[in-house]
Scaffold this motif. Structure first.
Motif, PDB file in Angstrom:
ATOM      1  N   GLY A  47      30.487 -13.671 -31.537  1.00 46.12           N
ATOM      2  CA  GLY A  47      31.672 -13.575 -30.562  1.00 46.12           C
ATOM      3  C   GLY A  47      32.864 -14.074 -31.463  1.00 46.12           C
ATOM      4  N   GLY A  48      34.036 -13.831 -30.816  1.00 54.05           N
ATOM      5  CA  GLY A  48      35.510 -13.925 -31.186  1.00 54.05           C
ATOM      6  C   GLY A  48      36.093 -15.226 -30.928  1.00 54.05           C
ATOM      7  N   PRO A  49      37.309 -15.381 -31.093  1.00 52.45           N
ATOM      8  CA  PRO A  49      38.012 -16.805 -30.823  1.00 52.45           C
ATOM      9  C   PRO A  49      38.384 -17.165 -29.409  1.00 52.45           C
ATOM     10  CG  PRO A  49      39.412 -15.012 -31.408  1.00 52.45           C
ATOM     11  CD  PRO A  49      38.115 -14.352 -31.519  1.00 52.45           C
ATOM     12  N   ALA A  50      38.717 -18.295 -29.123  1.00 57.42           N
ATOM     13  CA  ALA A  50      39.392 -18.543 -27.992  1.00 57.42           C
ATOM     14  C   ALA A  50      40.874 -18.483 -28.192  1.00 57.42           C
ATOM     15  CB  ALA A  50      38.834 -20.175 -27.641  1.00 57.42           C
ATOM     16  N   ARG A  51      41.433 -17.959 -27.260  1.00 54.06           N
ATOM     17  CA  ARG A  51      43.156 -18.284 -27.596  1.00 54.06           C
ATOM     18  C   ARG A  51      43.608 -19.406 -27.691  1.00 54.06           C
ATOM     19  NH1 ARG A  51      47.115 -18.665 -28.870  1.00 54.06           N
ATOM     20  NH2 ARG A  51      49.206 -17.568 -28.691  1.00 54.06           N
ATOM     21  N   VAL A  52      43.156 -20.554 -26.942  1.00 51.22           N
ATOM     22  CA  VAL A  52      43.371 -21.955 -26.830  1.00 51.22           C
ATOM     23  C   VAL A  52      42.022 -22.633 -26.882  1.00 51.22           C
ATOM     24  CG1 VAL A  52      44.493 -23.908 -25.937  1.00 51.22           C
ATOM     25  CG2 VAL A  52      45.864 -21.948 -26.330  1.00 51.22           C
ATOM     26  N   TYR A  53      41.887 -23.707 -27.545  1.00 51.17           N
ATOM     27  CA  TYR A  53      40.510 -24.275 -27.523  1.00 51.17           C
ATOM     28  C   TYR A  53      41.037 -25.673 -27.781  1.00 51.17           C
ATOM     29  CZ  TYR A  53      36.305 -26.729 -29.133  1.00 51.17           C
ATOM     30  OH  TYR A  53      35.021 -27.573 -29.227  1.00 51.17           O
ATOM     31  N   ALA A  54      40.375 -26.750 -26.764  1.00 47.71           N
ATOM     32  CA  ALA A  54      40.732 -27.910 -26.477  1.00 47.71           C
ATOM     33  C   ALA A  54      39.556 -28.884 -26.203  1.00 47.71           C
ATOM     34  CB  ALA A  54      41.701 -28.040 -25.213  1.00 47.71           C
ATOM     35  N   GLU A  55      39.752 -30.032 -26.841  1.00 45.72           N
ATOM     36  CA  GLU A  55      38.852 -31.121 -26.734  1.00 45.72           C
ATOM     37  C   GLU A  55      39.427 -32.523 -26.262  1.00 45.72           C
ATOM     38  OE1 GLU A  55      36.404 -31.822 -30.289  1.00 45.72           O
ATOM     39  OE2 GLU A  55      35.594 -29.708 -30.335  1.00 45.72           O
ATOM     40  N   PRO A  56      39.648 -32.547 -24.955  1.00 44.79           N
ATOM     41  CA  PRO A  56      40.414 -33.491 -24.530  1.00 44.79           C
ATOM     42  C   PRO A  56      39.732 -34.961 -24.564  1.00 44.79           C
ATOM     43  CG  PRO A  56      39.506 -32.539 -22.694  1.00 44.79           C
ATOM     44  CD  PRO A  56      38.880 -31.739 -23.778  1.00 44.79           C
ATOM     45  N   ALA A  57      40.404 -35.879 -25.116  1.00 40.49           N
ATOM     46  CA  ALA A  57      40.011 -37.268 -25.616  1.00 40.49           C
ATOM     47  C   ALA A  57      39.571 -37.969 -24.226  1.00 40.49           C
ATOM     48  CB  ALA A  57      41.032 -37.937 -26.214  1.00 40.49           C
ATOM     49  N   ASP A  58      40.322 -37.810 -23.083  1.00 40.50           N
ATOM     50  CA  ASP A  58      40.121 -38.681 -21.973  1.00 40.50           C
ATOM     51  C   ASP A  58      40.501 -37.770 -20.693  1.00 40.50           C
ATOM     52  OD1 ASP A  58      42.768 -38.474 -21.747  1.00 40.50           O
ATOM     53  OD2 ASP A  58      42.918 -40.867 -22.487  1.00 40.50           O
ATOM     54  N   LEU A  59      40.383 -38.464 -19.439  1.00 41.73           N
ATOM     55  CA  LEU A  59      40.456 -37.612 -18.398  1.00 41.73           C
ATOM     56  C   LEU A  59      41.782 -37.384 -18.070  1.00 41.73           C
ATOM     57  CD1 LEU A  59      39.166 -36.731 -15.383  1.00 41.73           C
ATOM     58  CD2 LEU A  59      39.523 -39.023 -14.559  1.00 41.73           C
ATOM     59  N   GLU A  60      42.669 -38.097 -18.287  1.00 44.60           N
ATOM     60  CA  GLU A  60      44.343 -37.899 -18.498  1.00 44.60           C
ATOM     61  C   GLU A  60      44.508 -36.547 -19.067  1.00 44.60           C
ATOM     62  OE1 GLU A  60      46.428 -38.907 -16.059  1.00 44.60           O
ATOM     63  OE2 GLU A  60      44.327 -39.679 -15.460  1.00 44.60           O
ATOM     64  N   ASP A  61      44.116 -36.369 -20.291  1.00 47.13           N
ATOM     65  CA  ASP A  61      44.378 -35.249 -21.172  1.00 47.13           C
ATOM     66  C   ASP A  61      43.413 -33.909 -20.500  1.00 47.13           C
ATOM     67  OD1 ASP A  61      46.163 -36.718 -22.616  1.00 47.13           O
ATOM     68  OD2 ASP A  61      44.988 -36.433 -24.580  1.00 47.13           O
ATOM     69  N   LEU A  62      42.590 -34.231 -19.979  1.00 52.25           N
ATOM     70  CA  LEU A  62      41.838 -33.291 -19.410  1.00 52.25           C
ATOM     71  C   LEU A  62      42.665 -32.568 -18.003  1.00 52.25           C
ATOM     72  CD1 LEU A  62      39.275 -31.356 -18.781  1.00 52.25           C
ATOM     73  CD2 LEU A  62      38.288 -33.058 -17.544  1.00 52.25           C
ATOM     74  N   ARG A  63      43.032 -33.449 -17.274  1.00 52.55           N
ATOM     75  CA  ARG A  63      43.811 -32.938 -16.040  1.00 52.55           C
ATOM     76  C   ARG A  63      45.341 -32.446 -16.541  1.00 52.55           C
ATOM     77  NH1 ARG A  63      42.894 -38.581 -12.317  1.00 52.55           N
ATOM     78  NH2 ARG A  63      41.863 -37.458 -10.769  1.00 52.55           N
ATOM     79  N   LEU A  64      45.826 -32.864 -17.516  1.00 53.26           N
ATOM     80  CA  LEU A  64      47.096 -32.368 -18.123  1.00 53.26           C
ATOM     81  C   LEU A  64      46.674 -30.887 -18.435  1.00 53.26           C
ATOM     82  CD1 LEU A  64      49.882 -32.618 -19.043  1.00 53.26           C
ATOM     83  CD2 LEU A  64      49.215 -33.232 -21.201  1.00 53.26           C
ATOM     84  N   LEU A  65      45.649 -30.729 -19.089  1.00 51.32           N
ATOM     85  CA  LEU A  65      45.434 -29.270 -19.439  1.00 51.32           C
ATOM     86  C   LEU A  65      45.097 -28.422 -18.149  1.00 51.32           C
ATOM     87  CD1 LEU A  65      42.908 -30.337 -22.474  1.00 51.32           C
ATOM     88  CD2 LEU A  65      44.961 -28.744 -22.812  1.00 51.32           C
ATOM     89  N   LEU A  66      44.328 -28.802 -17.358  1.00 53.66           N
ATOM     90  CA  LEU A  66      44.017 -28.166 -15.953  1.00 53.66           C
ATOM     91  C   LEU A  66      45.593 -27.957 -15.321  1.00 53.66           C
ATOM     92  CD1 LEU A  66      40.747 -29.949 -14.870  1.00 53.66           C
ATOM     93  CD2 LEU A  66      40.963 -27.883 -16.134  1.00 53.66           C
ATOM     94  N   ARG A  67      46.275 -29.008 -15.165  1.00 55.92           N
ATOM     95  CA  ARG A  67      47.452 -28.808 -14.325  1.00 55.92           C
ATOM     96  C   ARG A  67      48.317 -27.694 -15.188  1.00 55.92           C
ATOM     97  NH1 ARG A  67      48.478 -33.919 -14.292  1.00 55.92           N
ATOM     98  NH2 ARG A  67      50.029 -33.946 -15.899  1.00 55.92           N
ATOM     99  N   GLN A  68      48.857 -27.550 -16.400  1.00 53.44           N
ATOM    100  CA  GLN A  68      49.342 -26.754 -17.082  1.00 53.44           C
ATOM    101  C   GLN A  68      48.741 -25.384 -16.961  1.00 53.44           C
ATOM    102  OE1 GLN A  68      52.291 -27.086 -17.434  1.00 53.44           O
ATOM    103  NE2 GLN A  68      52.689 -29.353 -17.663  1.00 53.44           N
TER     104      GLN A  68
END
Ligand code: FAD
Length: 323
Positions: A47-68
């Protein structure tokens, strides 16, 4: 000029806009990458790439990624250990999120005896830590090469046990960023499926240890299961069982009975050890695997009138759109 008219002249938001918006708020400990290859993060290794790949360090960053992602209308896909996935050759045009940061991999025995396991924890480590703590009943998970998050989503099971046999409560975050703790009784759990986690993201779970036992006893049980796996499963890269077992019986036995062991498309091959496994002989592509899946389904349908349904997931796509 009306506002509506001005808006139609504005360019659609781009990935660059999304990245700019999240970069402003993310902590340095959060990993954010573009065009990250996903094949190497899966057990099938295609398989190929993810356009964007993220490893959030905490819940706040995970929520920010989801929100945006929501704000920009971008799809979000969760990635565990990639042991139940076929990644398309073209990759995925989405935001792939992995809970690989160590803070999502905790194993903590609570004062009330329940065990908190983070969604990023490997099942192998869960078993090892439970064994050390003298907590029996998790041994069936040992050979499943996934994470807690993937095992909850899939209600993974082996050797007569299911993930949700040992789950008491799941902590999740909805696509809207809402944190919820849901008791097992309210979740819709089925064979290789947890409905609530189709959209939501599991952050972890409270487990109930079925029993206490000496570490040596638990280790003995694990070794028995390991031996069974070594004898019955191929060693080459795979994504585990390709199809769910139909009501008529074992998918592996059906595929074997129609003579498909060893059938090959490119470097994708029906395993001679276990016919419900497709192995990657080295340079298989996602297209090879999909073609082989079509061949298997057609042969079983023709010979037995049974429609095999994939257990493995096609990342970012629905099987019905390609099969
Ligand atoms: C050799 C081998 C043997 C296997 N044996 C078994 C077996 O005995 N029994 C069994 O049940 N399976 C088995 N599997 C399949 C696989 O290991 C399980 O389905 C496992 O639970 C997948 O976990 P994962 O972390 O790898 O999830 P992934 O494959 O990464 O993802 C699977 C699904 O879960 C979703 N997901 C991942 N993390 C989260 C999260 N935090 N929240 C919400 N959704 C999430 C993904 O988006 C995807 O839809 C085997 C696979 C292999 C390669």
């Amino acid at each position: 000029m009306s506002t509506a008219k001005i808006n139609t002249l504005l360019p659609a938001p781009t990935w660059e806009d999304f990245l700019r918006a999240v970069r402003r708020g993310l902590r340095p400990a959060t990993k954010l990458l573009e065009y990250e290859l996903l094949g190497a993060k899966t057990t099938m290794r295609v398989g190929g790439p993810a356009r964007v790949y993220a490893e959030p360090a905490d819940l706040e960053d995970l929520r920010l990624l989801l929100r945006q992602a929501k704000e920009f209308g971008l799809p979000v896909l969760m990635l565990g250990r990639g042991s139940n996935l076929i990644i398309p050759d073209a990759g995925v045009e989405g935001v792939v999120i992995s809970l690989a940061h160590p803070d999502w991999q905790k194993f903590t025995v609570q004062p009330d005896g329940r065990i908190w396991v983070g969604a990023g924890l490997r099942l192998k480590n869960l078993c090892g830590l439970a064994t050390k703590a003298g907590l029996a009943g998790f041994e069936f998970l040992e050979g499943i090469p996934g994470s807690v998050g993937g095992a909850l989503r899939m209600n993974a099971g082996a050797m007569g046990g299911w993930m949700f046999d040992v789950v008491e409560e799941v902590q999740l975050v909805t696509p809207q960023g809402e944190l919820q703790e849901l008791k097992k009784a309210v979740l819709h759990v089925d064979y290789r499926h947890c409905a609530e986690l189709q959209e939501a993201i599991a952050l972890g779970a409270y487990l109930q240890a079925p029993a206490a036992a000496a570490a040596t006893t638990i280790r003995g049980q694990i070794e028995t299961y390991q031996k069974k796996r070594v004898e019955s499963q191929p060693r080459e890269p795979s994504a585990g069982c390709i199809f769910k077992n139909p009501p008529e019986g074992s998918a592996g036995q059906l595929i074997d009975a129609v003579g498909l062991k060893g059938e090959r498309v490119g470097d994708a091959e029906v395993s001679a050890v276990h016919a419900n496994f497709i192995i990657n002989r080295g340079s298989a592509t996602s297209a090879d695997i999909i073609e082989l899946i079509k061949i298997i389904r057609a042969r079983v349908r023709r010979a037995r009138g049974i429609e095999l349904e994939p257990e493995v997931m096609l990342y970012g796509q629905a099987w019905k759109d390609v099969l």
